[in-house]
Design a protein around this motif. Structure first.
Motif, PDB file in Angstrom:
ATOM      1  N   TYR A 166      54.759  56.503 105.412  1.00  0.00           N
ATOM      2  CA  TYR A 166      55.157  55.420 106.324  1.00  0.00           C
ATOM      3  C   TYR A 166      54.093  55.310 107.404  1.00  0.00           C
ATOM      4  O   TYR A 166      53.311  56.238 107.640  1.00  0.00           O
ATOM      5  CB  TYR A 166      56.523  55.710 106.947  1.00  0.00           C
ATOM      6  CG  TYR A 166      56.678  57.118 107.459  1.00  0.00           C
ATOM      7  CD1 TYR A 166      56.286  57.466 108.754  1.00  0.00           C
ATOM      8  CD2 TYR A 166      57.188  58.113 106.629  1.00  0.00           C
ATOM      9  CE1 TYR A 166      56.409  58.772 109.208  1.00  0.00           C
ATOM     10  CE2 TYR A 166      57.309  59.430 107.074  1.00  0.00           C
ATOM     11  CZ  TYR A 166      56.921  59.749 108.366  1.00  0.00           C
ATOM     12  OH  TYR A 166      57.035  61.041 108.810  1.00  0.00           O
ATOM     13  N   GLY A 167      54.037  54.141 108.070  1.00  0.00           N
ATOM     14  CA  GLY A 167      53.028  53.991 109.103  1.00  0.00           C
ATOM     15  C   GLY A 167      53.050  52.637 109.778  1.00  0.00           C
ATOM     16  O   GLY A 167      53.762  51.712 109.361  1.00  0.00           O
ATOM     17  N   VAL A 168      52.266  52.530 110.844  1.00  0.00           N
ATOM     18  CA  VAL A 168      52.062  51.304 111.616  1.00  0.00           C
ATOM     19  C   VAL A 168      50.564  51.028 111.634  1.00  0.00           C
ATOM     20  O   VAL A 168      49.784  51.875 112.089  1.00  0.00           O
ATOM     21  CB  VAL A 168      52.599  51.441 113.050  1.00  0.00           C
ATOM     22  CG1 VAL A 168      52.296  50.175 113.855  1.00  0.00           C
ATOM     23  CG2 VAL A 168      54.093  51.730 113.044  1.00  0.00           C
ATOM     24  N   GLU A 169      50.162  49.874 111.132  1.00  0.00           N
ATOM     25  CA  GLU A 169      48.752  49.514 111.073  1.00  0.00           C
ATOM     26  C   GLU A 169      48.495  48.295 111.956  1.00  0.00           C
ATOM     27  O   GLU A 169      48.979  47.207 111.655  1.00  0.00           O
ATOM     28  CB  GLU A 169      48.339  49.197 109.634  1.00  0.00           C
ATOM     29  CG  GLU A 169      48.510  50.363 108.667  1.00  0.00           C
ATOM     30  CD  GLU A 169      48.131  49.977 107.249  1.00  0.00           C
ATOM     31  OE1 GLU A 169      47.733  48.810 107.031  1.00  0.00           O
ATOM     32  OE2 GLU A 169      48.236  50.853 106.360  1.00  0.00           O
ATOM     33  N   PRO A 170      47.745  48.447 113.065  1.00  0.00           N
ATOM     34  CA  PRO A 170      47.401  47.279 113.887  1.00  0.00           C
ATOM     35  C   PRO A 170      46.562  46.296 113.093  1.00  0.00           C
ATOM     36  O   PRO A 170      45.705  46.679 112.302  1.00  0.00           O
ATOM     37  CB  PRO A 170      46.604  47.891 115.044  1.00  0.00           C
ATOM     38  CG  PRO A 170      47.003  49.338 115.066  1.00  0.00           C
ATOM     39  CD  PRO A 170      47.250  49.709 113.635  1.00  0.00           C
ATOM     40  N   ARG A 171      46.841  45.023 113.280  1.00  0.00           N
ATOM     41  CA  ARG A 171      46.100  43.938 112.655  1.00  0.00           C
ATOM     42  C   ARG A 171      45.678  42.941 113.736  1.00  0.00           C
ATOM     43  O   ARG A 171      46.257  42.933 114.826  1.00  0.00           O
ATOM     44  CB  ARG A 171      46.967  43.234 111.611  1.00  0.00           C
ATOM     45  CG  ARG A 171      47.376  44.123 110.438  1.00  0.00           C
ATOM     46  CD  ARG A 171      46.191  44.423 109.536  1.00  0.00           C
ATOM     47  NE  ARG A 171      46.493  45.386 108.486  1.00  0.00           N
ATOM     48  CZ  ARG A 171      46.983  45.047 107.289  1.00  0.00           C
ATOM     49  NH1 ARG A 171      47.251  43.770 107.020  1.00  0.00           N
ATOM     50  NH2 ARG A 171      47.213  45.977 106.377  1.00  0.00           N
ATOM     51  N   PRO A 172      44.681  42.096 113.464  1.00  0.00           N
ATOM     52  CA  PRO A 172      44.333  41.065 114.442  1.00  0.00           C
ATOM     53  C   PRO A 172      45.551  40.221 114.804  1.00  0.00           C
ATOM     54  O   PRO A 172      46.181  39.637 113.931  1.00  0.00           O
ATOM     55  CB  PRO A 172      43.267  40.234 113.711  1.00  0.00           C
ATOM     56  CG  PRO A 172      42.675  41.183 112.717  1.00  0.00           C
ATOM     57  CD  PRO A 172      43.803  42.060 112.277  1.00  0.00           C
TER      58      PRO A 172
END
Length: 462
Positions: A166-172
């Motif tokens: 699981y995770g959180v990936e910052p995107r533009p």
């Protein structure tokens, strides 16, 4: 309107509106003035609410003030007209925003201009609520299941029990949230052994300039494994938490019509069968305070059914189920949904919500929620219509302008009274959708949510 202030104090207050609160917003490519929430450095200080601009416009519409501040009154009225170009009078305008306050996937916190997201992705939980809504409510995106047949054996697994990553990936201008499950089953004719048969990934995309929450579910079968009758699901859980505001209005789209569904049945039952382009849940309360969730399957032909479970007589758990007859080893099956949460929701506005889900850019910065202060905006426009009709203004309002306001007023006052009950109070669950025979079938067995493992059975035809 009676004067309650002496002229010097009144003029200073109006000057404060112009100097401190007046902002320019863009609606459908046109720059119009509006009043922001406050001059103080609050996180929401730049929000522009319909009610604030409407109250100021009504005050400035008085003939003895209009002569001096008519330009400001006209500009604020343009804002009101722009917030209600269709049958919905939207509540506010806010600039694009997406702030990751906590990127910890076990305690994530993300704020956009309209929503707050929290969750624990290690448990497959994501919640969404409206910032500044008339009645705050968290939507729980959890309770997912996955079904398939391997050989002669049917399997139904809880997604949340099998999460391995699981995770959180910052995107533009946004973020991608995910949790991924490893699906294992007991396999073998004589000697049962545990075997990994597939990997299942849930992805949520949050964007600063898009009010929708985009959900993608992907199942990849392991090499050498063929899964049949695969059903991927998306779920809503804990819907019965608000006893005073149950989700009592349910609708699906079919052949361009929006059909009401039964809000309660047996403990486990079928809400809808077959494809649909929209599934909406709306709280049973006054439209201006009703939260609504609108779900658009982006591949509706794969939708098999929508199942539900009640608790204490209220809708509690909803499962949308997508069918894939066969997934070969190494191949993928995937579904996508767009979800729109609205604070202030009108059942008669379902075509508008569907249009927003199809093309969110049409909001042009507007919040999708219905204004709970429609009466304030109606008074502001009615005041100007009244004084113009009685020639009270030194500079008469152009006939075209008066006609524009009358059309706007007639449309929204009709909608306002449609939302009232026979006693003149806000109707609970007001709707102009015509009733129709329910498309539901309750004869098909249903796989119970994870809280009722003992009663779990498998879908074979539903």
């Amino acid at each position: 309107m009676a004067e309650l202030l002496r002229e010097p104090e009144r003029d200073r207050l109006i000057a404060y509106l112009e100097r401190q609160l007046l902002r320019t917003v863009t609606l459908d490519g046109q720059a119009v003035p509006a009043l922001r929430e406050t001059h103080l450095p609050f996180p929401t200080s730049e929000w522009c609410w319909v009610a604030d601009s409407a109250a100021a416009a009504e005050m400035l519409a008085q003939p003895h003030l209009h002569a001096r501040w008519g330009g400001l009154a006209d500009g604020l009225t343009d804002f009101l007209l722009g917030m209600g170009t269709g049958h919905l009078l939207f509540s506010r305008v806010a600039g694009p925003e997406c702030v990751i306050q906590s990127a910890d996937p076990r305690q994530l916190v993300i704020l956009t201009q309209g929503y707050e997201f929290r969750g624990d992705l290690s448990r497959g939980l994501l919640t969404q609520s409206v910032r500044g809504g008339a009645a705050r409510r968290e939507m729980h995106y959890t309770g997912h299941l996955v079904e398939f047949r391997l050989g002669r054996q049917q399997h139904c697994l809880d997604v949340e029990d099998t999460i391995a990553a699981y995770g959180v990936e910052p995107r533009p201008e946004g973020a991608l949230l995910f949790h991924e499950s490893v699906l294992k089953v007991q396999a073998g004719l004589l000697r049962k052994t545990e075997r990994v048969v597939a990997r299942l990934r849930y992805e949520y995309t949050i964007q600063a300039r898009d009010p929708r929450l985009l959900l993608r579910v992907t199942l990849r079968a392991e090499p050498g494994v063929t899964l049949e009758n695969v059903r991927l699901t998306t779920a809503l859980d804990e819907l019965s938490a608000e006893a005073e505001r149950p989700f009592g209005q349910l609708f699906t789209e079919r052949d361009g019509r929006f059909l009401p569904l039964p809000a309660a049945g047996t403990e486990l039952f079928t809400l809808h069968q077959g494809p649909t382009r929209l599934f909406s849940l709306i709280e049973e309360t006054a439209p201006g305070a009703a939260n609504g969730l609108h779900i658009a399957p982006l591949a509706p032909q794969a939708l098999q059914s929508i199942k539900a479970r009640t608790q204490n007589g209220r809708l509690h758990w909803v499962l949308t189920r997508y069918l894939f007859p066969r997934v070969e080893g190494g191949a993928e099956a995937s579904i996508q949904e767009a979800r729109l949460l609205t604070a202030g929701t009108l059942a008669a506005g379902l075509p508008a919500y569907q249009a927003i889900l199809d093309e969110p850019a049409i909001l042009s910065g507007r919040d999708a929620g219905l204004s709970p202060d429609a009466g304030t905006a109606l008074n502001a426009v009615a005041t100007q219509i009244f004084f113009a009709a009685h020639n009270a203004y030194a500079a008469p309002l152009p006939a075209e302008r008066q006609a524009q306001m009358r059309v706007w007023y007639d449309r929204h006052v009709t909608q306002f009274f449609a939302g009232l009950g026979p006693d003149g109070q806000p109707a609970r669950g007001a709707s102009i959708c015509a009733p129709s025979p329910s498309p539901c079938s309750r004869s098909t067995p249903c796989c119970a949510p994870r809280r009722s493992r003992a009663t779990r059975s498998f879908w074979t035809t539903g």
